[in-house]
Scaffold this active site. Structure first.
Site, PDB file in Angstrom:
ATOM      1  N   PRO A   9     -41.880  67.744 -52.668  1.00  0.00           N
ATOM      2  CA  PRO A   9     -40.606  67.023 -53.061  1.00  0.00           C
ATOM      3  C   PRO A   9     -40.564  66.492 -54.516  1.00  0.00           C
ATOM      4  CG  PRO A   9     -41.433  65.851 -51.266  1.00  0.00           C
ATOM      5  CD  PRO A   9     -42.029  67.030 -51.237  1.00  0.00           C
ATOM      6  N   ASN A  10     -39.542  66.558 -55.239  1.00  0.00           N
ATOM      7  CA  ASN A  10     -39.540  65.775 -56.407  1.00  0.00           C
ATOM      8  C   ASN A  10     -40.166  66.407 -57.641  1.00  0.00           C
ATOM      9  OD1 ASN A  10     -37.174  63.774 -55.660  1.00  0.00           O
ATOM     10  ND2 ASN A  10     -38.960  62.918 -54.339  1.00  0.00           N
ATOM     11  N   ARG A  17     -39.209  62.938 -64.611  1.00  0.00           N
ATOM     12  CA  ARG A  17     -39.534  62.097 -63.586  1.00  0.00           C
ATOM     13  C   ARG A  17     -40.554  61.029 -63.917  1.00  0.00           C
ATOM     14  NH1 ARG A  17     -42.761  63.480 -57.993  1.00  0.00           N
ATOM     15  NH2 ARG A  17     -42.320  61.340 -56.981  1.00  0.00           N
ATOM     16  N   TYR A  22     -46.406  60.523 -64.385  1.00  0.00           N
ATOM     17  CA  TYR A  22     -46.542  61.868 -63.997  1.00  0.00           C
ATOM     18  C   TYR A  22     -46.755  62.588 -65.432  1.00  0.00           C
ATOM     19  CZ  TYR A  22     -45.400  60.667 -59.445  1.00  0.00           C
ATOM     20  OH  TYR A  22     -45.664  60.027 -57.996  1.00  0.00           O
ATOM     21  N   ASN A  73     -49.896  70.276 -53.716  1.00  0.00           N
ATOM     22  CA  ASN A  73     -49.351  69.020 -54.065  1.00  0.00           C
ATOM     23  C   ASN A  73     -48.228  68.656 -53.146  1.00  0.00           C
ATOM     24  OD1 ASN A  73     -48.640  66.613 -54.961  1.00  0.00           O
ATOM     25  ND2 ASN A  73     -48.887  67.028 -56.984  1.00  0.00           N
ATOM     26  N   ALA A  76     -44.697  63.161 -51.738  1.00  0.00           N
ATOM     27  CA  ALA A  76     -44.590  62.378 -50.713  1.00  0.00           C
ATOM     28  C   ALA A  76     -44.889  62.559 -49.137  1.00  0.00           C
ATOM     29  CB  ALA A  76     -43.098  61.745 -50.556  1.00  0.00           C
ATOM     30  N   HIS A  79     -48.524  61.537 -47.426  1.00  0.00           N
ATOM     31  CA  HIS A  79     -48.639  60.328 -46.761  1.00  0.00           C
ATOM     32  C   HIS A  79     -48.270  60.008 -45.348  1.00  0.00           C
ATOM     33  CE1 HIS A  79     -49.567  59.595 -50.982  1.00  0.00           C
ATOM     34  NE2 HIS A  79     -48.454  59.491 -51.433  1.00  0.00           N
ATOM     35  N   ASP A  86     -50.335  70.004 -39.567  1.00  0.00           N
ATOM     36  CA  ASP A  86     -50.352  70.935 -38.601  1.00  0.00           C
ATOM     37  C   ASP A  86     -50.283  72.290 -39.279  1.00  0.00           C
ATOM     38  OD1 ASP A  86     -50.838  68.753 -36.797  1.00  0.00           O
ATOM     39  OD2 ASP A  86     -49.009  69.138 -35.703  1.00  0.00           O
ATOM     40  N   GLU A  97     -56.408  69.960 -52.166  1.00  0.00           N
ATOM     41  CA  GLU A  97     -55.240  68.984 -52.228  1.00  0.00           C
ATOM     42  C   GLU A  97     -55.243  68.465 -53.789  1.00  0.00           C
ATOM     43  OE1 GLU A  97     -55.536  65.631 -49.342  1.00  0.00           O
ATOM     44  OE2 GLU A  97     -54.093  64.480 -50.651  1.00  0.00           O
ATOM     45  N   HIS A  99     -53.168  65.846 -56.784  1.00  0.00           N
ATOM     46  CA  HIS A  99     -52.140  64.904 -57.204  1.00  0.00           C
ATOM     47  C   HIS A  99     -52.265  64.504 -58.575  1.00  0.00           C
ATOM     48  CE1 HIS A  99     -51.132  64.223 -52.942  1.00  0.00           C
ATOM     49  NE2 HIS A  99     -52.475  64.048 -52.555  1.00  0.00           N
ATOM     50  N   ILE A 100     -51.206  64.367 -59.076  1.00  0.00           N
ATOM     51  CA  ILE A 100     -51.125  64.122 -60.709  1.00  0.00           C
ATOM     52  C   ILE A 100     -51.565  63.001 -60.929  1.00  0.00           C
ATOM     53  CG2 ILE A 100     -49.556  64.438 -62.732  1.00  0.00           C
ATOM     54  CD1 ILE A 100     -47.892  66.462 -61.064  1.00  0.00           C
ATOM     55  N   SER A 101     -51.248  62.057 -60.270  1.00  0.00           N
ATOM     56  CA  SER A 101     -51.578  60.541 -60.507  1.00  0.00           C
ATOM     57  C   SER A 101     -52.640  60.197 -59.811  1.00  0.00           C
ATOM     58  CB  SER A 101     -50.355  59.809 -60.313  1.00  0.00           C
ATOM     59  OG  SER A 101     -49.982  59.719 -58.532  1.00  0.00           O
ATOM     60  N   ARG A 106     -52.068  53.002 -57.238  1.00  0.00           N
ATOM     61  CA  ARG A 106     -50.902  52.820 -57.137  1.00  0.00           C
ATOM     62  C   ARG A 106     -50.589  51.984 -55.996  1.00  0.00           C
ATOM     63  NH1 ARG A 106     -47.786  58.096 -58.073  1.00  0.00           N
ATOM     64  NH2 ARG A 106     -45.957  56.689 -58.076  1.00  0.00           N
ATOM     65  N   ARG A 110     -49.792  54.710 -50.941  1.00  0.00           N
ATOM     66  CA  ARG A 110     -50.169  56.034 -51.336  1.00  0.00           C
ATOM     67  C   ARG A 110     -51.526  56.292 -51.279  1.00  0.00           C
ATOM     68  NH1 ARG A 110     -45.553  57.731 -54.464  1.00  0.00           N
ATOM     69  NH2 ARG A 110     -44.306  56.108 -55.023  1.00  0.00           N
TER      70      ARG A 110
HETATM   71  C1  DQA Z   1     -47.754  62.914 -56.026  1.00  0.00           C
HETATM   72  C2  DQA Z   1     -48.340  61.513 -55.808  1.00  0.00           C
HETATM   73  C3  DQA Z   1     -47.492  61.144 -54.371  1.00  0.00           C
HETATM   74  O1  DQA Z   1     -47.506  59.676 -54.023  1.00  0.00           O
HETATM   75  C4  DQA Z   1     -45.723  61.202 -54.841  1.00  0.00           C
HETATM   76  O2  DQA Z   1     -45.132  60.841 -53.587  1.00  0.00           O
HETATM   77  C5  DQA Z   1     -45.726  62.499 -55.351  1.00  0.00           C
HETATM   78  C6  DQA Z   1     -46.416  63.002 -56.474  1.00  0.00           C
HETATM   79  C7  DQA Z   1     -48.921  63.185 -57.438  1.00  0.00           C
HETATM   80  O3  DQA Z   1     -48.765  64.397 -57.858  1.00  0.00           O
HETATM   81  O4  DQA Z   1     -49.412  61.997 -58.008  1.00  0.00           O
HETATM   82  O5  DQA Z   1     -44.456  62.924 -55.375  1.00  0.00           O
HETATM   83  O6  DQA Z   1     -48.283  63.569 -55.173  1.00  0.00           O
END
Ligand code: DQA
Length: 142
Positions: A9-10, A17, A22, A73, A76, A79, A86, A97, A99-101, A106, A110
Site C-alpha cells: 500500500p501507498n 509521497r 522515499y 516491499n 505497512a 509490520h 503466512d 524483503e 524497503h526504500i527507507s 524511523r 517500523r
Molecule cells: C516502506 C517502509 C514502511 O514502514 C512503510 O509503511 C512503507 C514503505 C519502505 O519502503 O521504506 O510504506 O516499506
C-alpha cells in the site's frame, strides 16, 4: 527465469509521497528501473502494486504455485500482517524483503517486520536501488 516484484500500500504514490523519505523516483520510474535491470540480466521481471491486502495474497499464492522468486516491499503490512507472512511462508523460491527507507532509523513500530524471519535476505535504506540489488542477487543465484 522470472522474478515478481510486489509492492504494497501507498507505494503507487512514490514520487509525490513524502519525497524527503522515499525520494523523487515515481512508481512508474521504479517499474522502468526494475524492468531495465531484468533486461540487462536476461531475467523476466514483472512489477505490481496494490493497496488491497487480498490482492497481494493472491499474487503470493500465484508465486508459490509457480515457484517464482519474489522481491517484496509489503510497505505497512510488513509490520503487522500475519496473513502476508503466512502467504510468504508458502513460497518455495527465495523471498527478498525490500524497503526504500531505513526503517530502523524511523519510528519504533517500523523496526519490526513479521516477514524478515522467513525472507532469504532483507535490503533496507538503499532507496529504489534496493530493488535492483535484489533482482541482481536472484539472477546471480539462478
Ligand atoms: C516502506 C517502509 C514502511 O514502514 C512503510 O509503511 C512503507 C514503505 C519502505 O519502503 O521504506 O510504506 O516499506
Amino acid at each position: 527465469m522470472k522474478v515478481l516484484v510486489l509492492n504494497g500500500p501507498n507505494l503507487g504514490r512514490l514520487g509525490t509521497r513524502e519525497p524527503d523519505i522515499y525520494g523523487a523516483t515515481t512508481y512508474a520510474d521504479l517499474v522502468g528501473l526494475c524492468e531495465a535491470t531484468g533486461r540487462e540480466l536476461g531475467v523476466e521481471v514483472e512489477v505490481r502494486q496494490t493497496d488491497s491486502e487480498g490482492e497481494l495474497l493472491g499474487w503470493l499464492h500465484e508465486a508459490a504455485d509457480a515457484g517464482t522468486p519474489v522481491v517484496l516491499n509489503a510497505a505497512a503490512w510488513t509490520h503487522y500482517s500475519i496473513a502476508v507472512r503466512d502467504a510468504c511462508s508458502q513460497l518455495t523460491a527465495p523471498l527478498i524483503e525490500v524497503h526504500i527507507s531505513n526503517v530502523h532509523k524511523r519510528e519504533d513500530f517500523r523496526g519490526h517486520s513479521v516477514l524478515s524471519a522467513i525472507a532469504e535476505g532483507v535490503i533496507v535504506g538503499l532507496g529504489v536501488q534496493g530493488y535492483q540489488l535484489a533482482i541482481r542477487w536472484l539472477a546471480d543465484r539462478a
